[in-house]
Design a protein around this motif. Structure first.
Motif, PDB file in Angstrom:
ATOM      1  N   ILE A   1      36.234  45.408  51.950  1.00  0.00           N
ATOM      2  CA  ILE A   1      36.129  46.411  51.457  1.00  0.00           C
ATOM      3  C   ILE A   1      34.812  46.750  51.544  1.00  0.00           C
TER       4      ILE A   1
ATOM      5  N   ASP B   1      41.819  59.154  53.484  1.00  0.00           N
ATOM      6  CA  ASP B   1      43.209  57.870  53.248  1.00  0.00           C
ATOM      7  C   ASP B   1      42.778  57.028  52.900  1.00  0.00           C
ATOM      8  N   LYS B   2      41.749  55.891  53.657  1.00  0.00           N
ATOM      9  CA  LYS B   2      41.208  55.034  52.969  1.00  0.00           C
ATOM     10  C   LYS B   2      40.642  54.545  51.816  1.00  0.00           C
ATOM     11  N   VAL B   3      40.464  55.341  51.309  1.00  0.00           N
ATOM     12  CA  VAL B   3      39.358  55.103  49.736  1.00  0.00           C
ATOM     13  C   VAL B   3      40.312  54.212  49.287  1.00  0.00           C
ATOM     14  N   ILE B   4      39.382  53.955  48.681  1.00  0.00           N
ATOM     15  CA  ILE B   4      39.860  52.805  46.985  1.00  0.00           C
ATOM     16  C   ILE B   4      39.681  53.513  45.916  1.00  0.00           C
ATOM     17  N   ARG B   5      37.990  53.459  45.937  1.00  0.00           N
ATOM     18  CA  ARG B   5      37.787  53.763  44.432  1.00  0.00           C
ATOM     19  C   ARG B   5      36.150  54.735  44.276  1.00  0.00           C
TER      20      ARG B   5
ATOM     21  N   GLU C   1      31.573  49.463  50.831  1.00  0.00           N
ATOM     22  CA  GLU C   1      31.154  50.195  49.302  1.00  0.00           C
ATOM     23  C   GLU C   1      30.149  51.294  49.980  1.00  0.00           C
TER      24      GLU C   1
ATOM     25  N   TYR D   1      34.134  52.831  47.735  1.00  0.00           N
ATOM     26  CA  TYR D   1      34.689  51.872  48.148  1.00  0.00           C
ATOM     27  C   TYR D   1      35.778  52.401  49.500  1.00  0.00           C
ATOM     28  N   PHE D   2      35.695  51.695  50.073  1.00  0.00           N
ATOM     29  CA  PHE D   2      36.963  52.465  50.653  1.00  0.00           C
ATOM     30  C   PHE D   2      37.391  51.164  51.488  1.00  0.00           C
ATOM     31  N   LEU D   3      38.802  50.932  52.375  1.00  0.00           N
ATOM     32  CA  LEU D   3      39.214  50.094  53.548  1.00  0.00           C
ATOM     33  C   LEU D   3      38.686  50.166  54.789  1.00  0.00           C
TER      34      LEU D   3
ATOM     35  N   SER E   1      39.397  52.345  60.801  1.00  0.00           N
ATOM     36  CA  SER E   1      39.358  53.273  59.977  1.00  0.00           C
ATOM     37  C   SER E   1      38.007  53.972  60.292  1.00  0.00           C
TER      38      SER E   1
END
Length: 572
Positions: free
Chosen positions: A564, A352-356, A566, A523-525, A530
């Motif tokens: 963030i 659930d930490k995926v941004i893009r 990568e 990309y994730f937080l 996390s």
């Protein structure tokens, strides 16, 4: 938040010192497991106090200074290992960190295989010793025949190192018989020869009985020539030990106080891997009939390639598709099959930490597999040899993985030896005590050449494949393939291709799975909730897909609460 903590407390980073961190997880590359990172530590008042016990700040800079540290990200351990101090200026120290592998690098210290201490042997009789050592399963080295055509001097010279013959009773004997050895230039139709000149003509040797004119050959003018049937006696049998690769690694591990573990250490076939070399323990002058060589010292360093121990580890990991891991907790270096990651548990901490997420369309995970082999060796193989030293080709655009270690081609038959030769009419034929009807490795190297980067597999004692042999003697065997009477059920070869080859046994299933995967950039937080460092080596659930992390990159400062990150991942 990034913290670098030593036994004396946390070290300061400059407020805006941003470290470009790149953690490699499953990149298939021989250098990936030993990556390190460089950054700067400020010479702040706090750091000077923390390091005062460790290094005399006012002293002249010393090389290879290191300090054990723990790297924390958001309060959790990301990695630990020695922090190396490489250089300094007025305001900063330049440092390097390689995580857990830094402990291993620190112990091996760029040392070559020849710089370690080994239990050099001093056998009383090298021939008897060779017969005895070959029967000892736990020996450090073995002796077995390898064809060396550079030794040949006439039509039946055996051209082998570690030549093994059979006596009249069918028993093993490492003394070559009283074989005649001739040396002469080829006859030339433009040369006028004088009395007593010797020539080689149609594979036989002749001596001129009188002066000849140009073009007067043994065939056209037989009265002017006599065939030589007795040359000078030469009984030379070069004795060359082949050291076992993992025995050498065990000696290194013992000297540097760590142990070895993993699949390769438990594989009985791979444990019989040996270094090929041609460095002889004896000379032709020593090997006159009846001579026994007393107190011949086997100096391990002379029979090892001149490479660093770290390079050997990389090459073994590449050939056998292993990942190298080192734990300072139990001082153990482990060889871990890369394929194990495809069966690992699935982690959900990043789900659930995926941004893009995006597909890297031009990226694929297909590979050419090869090693740098000698074309001269390949050309010496018998025409009937079904093997090949060539690698595995994949589709166009694939990455090439190439090892500097290769193996030898195989040879069968008598080759330059004349199997029908007899010194006297009543003698046994040459093939009664020469292992011509037997597959054995062949090398283009000369005797006492620089030790090459080549492996062979010790196959113990085996019967000949064909031929009429009294009492069916067993003879020692080293090989690159499975061309021998395989009563013991060997399954592996050192060739890339074929049944039992490196690709079939260690790479095929793994590469097939990778070839079907898509390469994604994610990309994730990244914050304190996390991730769990130990679980990032496992498969990961990212949204609705199962993925494998290849690498994670992040730029982080000491003041950051989250970043963030990568990641490059494979969608399986």
């Amino acid at each position: 938040m990034l913290e670098i903590v030593s036994s004396k407390g946390a070290l300061e980073l400059a407020p805006n010192e941003e470290i470009a961190w790149e953690e490699i997880f499953h990149v298939v590359n021989q250098n990936a497991d030993l990556k390190s990172w460089r950054f700067n530590l400020p010479k702040s008042a706090k750091n000077k106090v923390q390091l005062a016990h460790f290094i005399d700040i006012d002293a002249r800079r010393l090389a290879e200074i290191s300090l054990e540290v723990e790297v924390l990200l958001f309060g959790q351990e990301w990695s630990r290992g020695p922090l190396f101090f490489l250089d300094e200026n007025e305001s900063t120290w330049e440092v390097s960190f390689a995580g857990k592998m830094g402990y291993l690098l620190q112990r091996l210290s760029n040392l070559s295989l020849r710089q370690f201490t080994y239990p050099d042997a001093n056998p009383v009789n090298i021939y008897d010793h060779a017969l005895t050592i070959n029967t000892q399963a736990n020996s450090d080295y073995i002796f077995a025949p390898v064809d060396l055509p550079s030794l040949q001097g006439d039509i039946w010279w055996p051209a082998q190192i570690n030549s093994v013959v059979v006596d009249d009773n069918g028993n093993l004997d490492r003394f070559v018989e009283f074989w005649r050895h001739f040396e002469a230039d080829e006859w030339s139709d433009s040369t006028e020869y004088q009395e007593f000149d010797q020539v080689r003509f149609n594979k036989y040797y002749y001596e001129a009985l009188a002066g000849t004119l140009a073009g007067q050959s043994p065939d056209s003018h037989p009265a002017k020539w006599q065939q030589l049937i007795q040359g000078s006696i030469k009984r030379y049998n070069p004795m060359v030990p082949f050291l076992k690769v993992f025995k050498i690694l065990q000696h290194i591990a013992t000297e540097k106080s760590f142990s070895l573990s993993g699949e390769l250490m438990e594989n009985s076939e791979i444990q019989q891997l040996v270094f090929f070399n041609t460095v002889s323990l004896n000379t032709m002058e020593e090997n006159v009939p009846g001579t026994v060589l007393p107190n011949t010292q086997i100096e391990y360093q002379r029979h090892l390639p001149d490479i660093e121990a770290v390079q050997l580890l990389r090459e073994l990991a590449l050939l056998f598709n292993q990942r190298i891991d080192f734990s300072n907790n139990d001082n153990t270096l482990r060889f871990i099959p890369r394929g194990d990651s495809l069966k690992s548990p699935i982690g959900h901490s990043l789900r659930d930490k995926v941004i893009r997420l995006e597909v890297i369309h031009r990226e694929k995970r297909t590979y050419h597999l090869q090693y740098s082999y000698s074309q001269s060796d390949a050309e010496l193989a018998s025409a009937s040899w079904a093997g090949s030293l060539e690698g595995i080709e994949s589709e166009q655009g694939s990455e090439t993985l190439s090892s500097s270690f290769s193996t030898l081609a195989m040879r069968y038959g008598f080759n330059e030896v004349d199997p029908a030769w007899r010194e006297y009419p009543g003698d046994s034929r040459m093939d009664a005590n020469y292992p011509g009807l037997w597959w054995r490795p062949v090398s283009s190297l000369s005797l006492n050449a620089d030790v090459p980067q080549q492996f062979l597999l010790w196959r113990k004692f085996h019967y000949y494949l064909a031929g009429t042999w009294d009492n069916d003697p067993e003879l020692p065997q080293v090989s690159s393939d499975l061309n021998f009477n395989n009563f013991e059920g060997y399954n592996q070869t050192l060739l890339w291709k074929g049944s039992g080859g490196l690709h079939e046994v260690y790479w095929k299933e793994f590469l097939y799975t990778l070839s079907l995967a898509k390469v994604l950039r994610v990309y994730f937080l990244l914050d304190g909730q996390s991730w769990n460092r130990a679980q990032l080596l496992n498969r990961q659930s990212l949204r609705e897909w199962i993925c494998l992390l290849e690498l994670v990159k992040l730029n982080i400062r000491q003041i950051d609460d989250a970043v963030i990150a990568e990641a490059q991942v494979l969608k399986l």
